[in-house]
Write a protein that holds these residues in place. Structure first.
Motif, PDB file in Angstrom:
ATOM      1  N   GLN A  57      95.353   8.491  14.661  1.00  9.76           N
ATOM      2  CA  GLN A  57      94.111   8.683  13.890  1.00  9.76           C
ATOM      3  C   GLN A  57      94.320   9.724  12.789  1.00  9.76           C
ATOM      4  N   GLN A  58      94.990  10.812  13.080  1.00  7.55           N
ATOM      5  CA  GLN A  58      95.252  11.838  12.073  1.00  7.55           C
ATOM      6  C   GLN A  58      96.144  11.297  10.961  1.00  7.55           C
ATOM      7  N   THR A  59      97.142  10.496  11.327  1.00  4.70           N
ATOM      8  CA  THR A  59      98.024   9.897  10.321  1.00  4.70           C
ATOM      9  C   THR A  59      97.248   8.939   9.431  1.00  4.70           C
ATOM     10  N   CYS A 111      93.982   8.939   8.768  1.00  6.73           N
ATOM     11  CA  CYS A 111      93.072   9.713   7.908  1.00  6.73           C
ATOM     12  C   CYS A 111      93.832  10.387   6.773  1.00  6.73           C
ATOM     13  N   THR A 112      95.021  10.900   7.059  1.00  4.47           N
ATOM     14  CA  THR A 112      95.830  11.548   6.029  1.00  4.47           C
ATOM     15  C   THR A 112      96.274  10.549   4.969  1.00  4.47           C
ATOM     16  N   LEU A 141     101.571  14.383  14.167  1.00  2.00           N
ATOM     17  CA  LEU A 141     100.198  13.881  14.124  1.00  2.00           C
ATOM     18  C   LEU A 141     100.039  12.650  14.994  1.00  2.00           C
ATOM     19  N   ASP A 142      98.825  12.470  15.540  1.00  3.94           N
ATOM     20  CA  ASP A 142      98.578  11.241  16.284  1.00  3.94           C
ATOM     21  C   ASP A 142      98.198  10.127  15.312  1.00  3.94           C
TER      22      ASP A 142
END
Length: 96
Positions: A72-74, A76-77, A69-70
């Motif tokens: 931003q994805q990390t 958000c997760t 994951l990048d």
């Protein structure tokens, strides 16, 4: 439901969790009895789904989420996991 089953000498109780989980299923089963709803549910063709090909960008058997994951994805997760674990005790089905 309890008053209906008490007439027959059975003490039945349904938890709220179970009611939330199977309620929509039971509602759909009863809606099939209606001709209007049956016509509304009818499909002219099958649904089409397109899935992206699975691209393996990691080495090993299981992917490391921090490498896949990048940023931003990390982030958000992590935020979603924090909120959902803090509120999970209230109602897992409602949170899902």
């Amino acid at each position: 439901l309890q008053s209906l089953t008490r007439k027959y000498g059975v003490n039945l109780s349904v938890s709220y969790f179970l009611g939330i989980a199977i309620g929509p299923l039971v509602a759909d089963l009863f809606s099939i009895l209606s001709p209007v709803e049956r016509r509304r549910m009818r499909r002219e063709s099958m649904s089409k789904f397109a899935l992206a090909p699975d691209v393996m960008r990691w080495s090993g058997y299981f992917p490391n989420p921090l490498k896949v994951l990048d940023r931003q994805q990390t982030a958000c997760t992590v935020a979603t996991a924090a909120v959902s674990s803090a509120t999970f005790v209230f109602s897992p089905v409602a949170m899902t």
